[in-house]
Scaffold this motif. Structure first.
Motif, mmCIF file in Angstrom:
data_model
loop_
_atom_site.group_PDB
_atom_site.id
_atom_site.type_symbol
_atom_site.label_atom_id
_atom_site.label_comp_id
_atom_site.label_asym_id
_atom_site.label_seq_id
_atom_site.Cartn_x
_atom_site.Cartn_y
_atom_site.Cartn_z
ATOM 1 N N HIS A 162 2.143 -0.490 7.141
ATOM 2 C CA HIS A 162 3.516 -0.675 7.589
ATOM 3 C C HIS A 162 4.477 -0.465 6.426
ATOM 4 O O HIS A 162 4.251 -0.976 5.319
ATOM 5 C CB HIS A 162 3.715 -2.079 8.156
ATOM 6 N N ALA A 180 -2.231 3.447 9.707
ATOM 7 C CA ALA A 180 -1.341 3.589 8.565
ATOM 8 C C ALA A 180 -0.759 2.236 8.181
ATOM 9 O O ALA A 180 -0.564 1.368 9.039
ATOM 10 C CB ALA A 180 -0.205 4.569 8.901
ATOM 11 N N THR A 197 0.859 -1.181 0.000
ATOM 12 C CA THR A 197 0.000 0.000 0.000
ATOM 13 C C THR A 197 0.896 1.232 0.000
ATOM 14 O O THR A 197 1.718 1.390 0.896
ATOM 15 C CB THR A 197 -0.895 0.033 1.249
ATOM 16 N N ASP A 238 1.880 8.691 6.630
ATOM 17 C CA ASP A 238 2.095 7.275 6.927
ATOM 18 C C ASP A 238 3.547 7.018 7.328
ATOM 19 O O ASP A 238 3.822 6.249 8.256
ATOM 20 C CB ASP A 238 1.728 6.420 5.722
ATOM 21 N N TRP A 239 4.465 7.672 6.633
ATOM 22 C CA TRP A 239 5.878 7.509 6.989
ATOM 23 C C TRP A 239 6.152 8.061 8.383
ATOM 24 O O TRP A 239 6.909 7.471 9.158
ATOM 25 C CB TRP A 239 6.774 8.209 5.962
ATOM 26 N N GLN A 263 1.909 3.269 13.765
ATOM 27 C CA GLN A 263 1.089 3.021 12.585
ATOM 28 C C GLN A 263 -0.166 2.218 12.896
ATOM 29 O O GLN A 263 -1.182 2.357 12.205
ATOM 30 C CB GLN A 263 1.908 2.323 11.486
ATOM 31 N N LEU A 319 2.604 4.617 0.702
ATOM 32 C CA LEU A 319 2.602 5.381 1.955
ATOM 33 C C LEU A 319 2.634 6.875 1.665
ATOM 34 O O LEU A 319 3.436 7.347 0.847
ATOM 35 C CB LEU A 319 3.816 5.012 2.811
ATOM 36 N N SER A 320 1.765 7.618 2.340
ATOM 37 C CA SER A 320 1.813 9.074 2.287
ATOM 38 C C SER A 320 2.880 9.573 3.252
ATOM 39 O O SER A 320 3.460 8.798 4.028
ATOM 40 C CB SER A 320 0.449 9.657 2.666
ATOM 41 N N ALA A 373 3.944 8.217 10.838
ATOM 42 C CA ALA A 373 3.360 7.265 11.779
ATOM 43 C C ALA A 373 4.287 6.068 11.969
ATOM 44 O O ALA A 373 4.459 5.568 13.091
ATOM 45 C CB ALA A 373 1.993 6.808 11.278
ATOM 46 N N ASN A 374 4.896 5.612 10.882
ATOM 47 C CA ASN A 374 5.852 4.516 10.995
ATOM 48 C C ASN A 374 7.069 4.933 11.801
ATOM 49 O O ASN A 374 7.595 4.158 12.604
ATOM 50 C CB ASN A 374 6.284 4.041 9.598
#
Length: 374
Positions: A144, A142, A122, A128-129, A137, A124-125, A131-132
């Motif tokens: 992984h 978000a 998926t 998202d990065w 996440q 990643l925005s 959150a990781n």
């Protein structure tokens, strides 16, 4: 209650819990075996898909080890420093234990994406990065950045739950907590699909497994009888089976992995007084590096025309790089975290915090129940 383990005085003589390193070594070896084997050999893919998920077995062993050691890490010290200083010390040590190497792994994943060598399932925005990077996440919803990060996300959820229980003073009610987690699995199996229109989240079983590991820790310290451990294990497995049935998941390879993980962990605990082979203990010591490094190596190092040679090269590179990252990243950051955690409890009557899997300071269990090295 008179201790059920250790010496008659209730003191355990272990200078370190070597059996946990041995179990971690087994766990990470199984995860590596599945990842390398599935990429190199169709027979391994067929075996893990239809008979036994080796990686799932290894991950469940990791979760049981975490459930065992995290409460001991949070509660360690000869004198009570107060809950907030102890909790601050715990989180400082956890952050420095997990994040530096994790960030290095995440940076390597980002570099592979930028180089066109890897595309997450998926996309990643930027959020998202981030959150990781925070290892949040899971609550953020978000994806992984690397698939194997899911286990670390569940570890963080468990740490948060244990921390909340610690602040409330409920953390020692381990049997009740384990049974409650099993009950949550059963409830989810019965209600998730009809009420929410979605399958029961199997992640609940992972958390229940960690709480079961805590029950084993209490037994090890002398606070819980063996029948309590066996009852909690049966309840956890029952909840997991109910969830598998409710989701329609191919049950055989998953269930055999769960049973295998519980059997491996139980055997490790039963043999805890035996010497652990040095190579296995070392593999357990660097297991966090091996776990994170393998994903990057398998993406970055090209395969050869010969599957056996590819498997050998990948394994050697993973172990070599992991030894280096342990020495250059993990160990220094753990030492720094230990120093900073100690400063948070200075003047609060706490013993100097130490890394749980390289512990040498004994911890006295509550109510005179026993002593354990953490």
């Amino acid at each position: 209650m008179r201790p059920r383990t250790g010496s008659p005085s209730g003191r355990l003589d272990f200078r370190r819990l070597d059996f946990l390193d041995g179990l971690r070594g087994v766990a990470v070896g199984l995860v590596l075996l599945q990842h390398v084997g599935e990429l190199c050999f169709p027979a391994v893919r067929s075996f893990t898909a239809g008979t036994l998920q080796l990686g799932q077995l290894g991950v469940l062993v990791f979760f049981l080890c975490s459930g065992f050691i995290i409460p001991a890490s949070l509660e360690r010290g000869r004198r009570e420093p107060g809950r907030l200083p102890a909790l601050r010390a715990f989180w400082i040590s956890r952050v420095f234990r997990l994040y530096p190497l994790y960030w290095l792994s995440l940076a390597a994943a980002a570099a592979l994406v930028a180089a066109g060598r890897y595309a997450p399932g998926t996309p990643l925005s930027a959020g998202d990065w981030l959150a990781n990077a925070a290892l949040l996440q899971l609550p953020a919803g978000a994806p992984h950045a690397l698939g194997l990060y899911w286990t670390l996300a569940f570890e963080m959820v468990f740490y948060a739950l244990v921390s909340g229980l610690f602040l409330l003073g409920w953390h020692r009610r381990s049997v009740l907590l384990s049974l409650a987690a099993s009950g949550a699995c059963l409830a989810a199996a019965a209600t998730a699909q009809p009420l929410l229109g979605r399958p029961a989240p199997l992640g609940l079983f992972c958390l229940a497994t960690m709480f079961l590991g805590t029950v084993v820790h209490r037994w090890h310290a002398g606070d819980v009888r063996l029948r309590g451990v066996l009852g909690c294990a049966a309840g956890t497995l029952l909840g997991g089976v109910a969830m598998l049935v409710s989701t329609g998941t191919a049950a055989a390879p998953m269930l055999t992995a769960w049973l295998g993980a519980y059997a491996v962990f139980g055997l490790g605990v039963a043999l805890r007084r035996r010497a652990v082979p040095g190579w296995l203990r070392r593999l357990g010591t660097i297991s966090y590096s091996v776990y994170l490094v393998q994903a990057v190596v398998l993406l970055a190092v090209p395969a050869t025309p010969h599957p056996l040679l590819t498997a050998a090269v990948w394994t050697v590179v993973v172990l070599g790089v992991s030894e280096a990252t342990y020495r250059l990243v993990e160990r220094p950051s753990i030492r720094l975290g230990r120093v900073l955690a100690a400063r948070t409890t200075e003047g609060a009557g706490a013993a100097v915090p130490i890394r749980p899997d390289v512990a040498v300071r004994p911890y006295r269990a509550p109510r005179g129940a026993g002593q354990i090295a953490v």
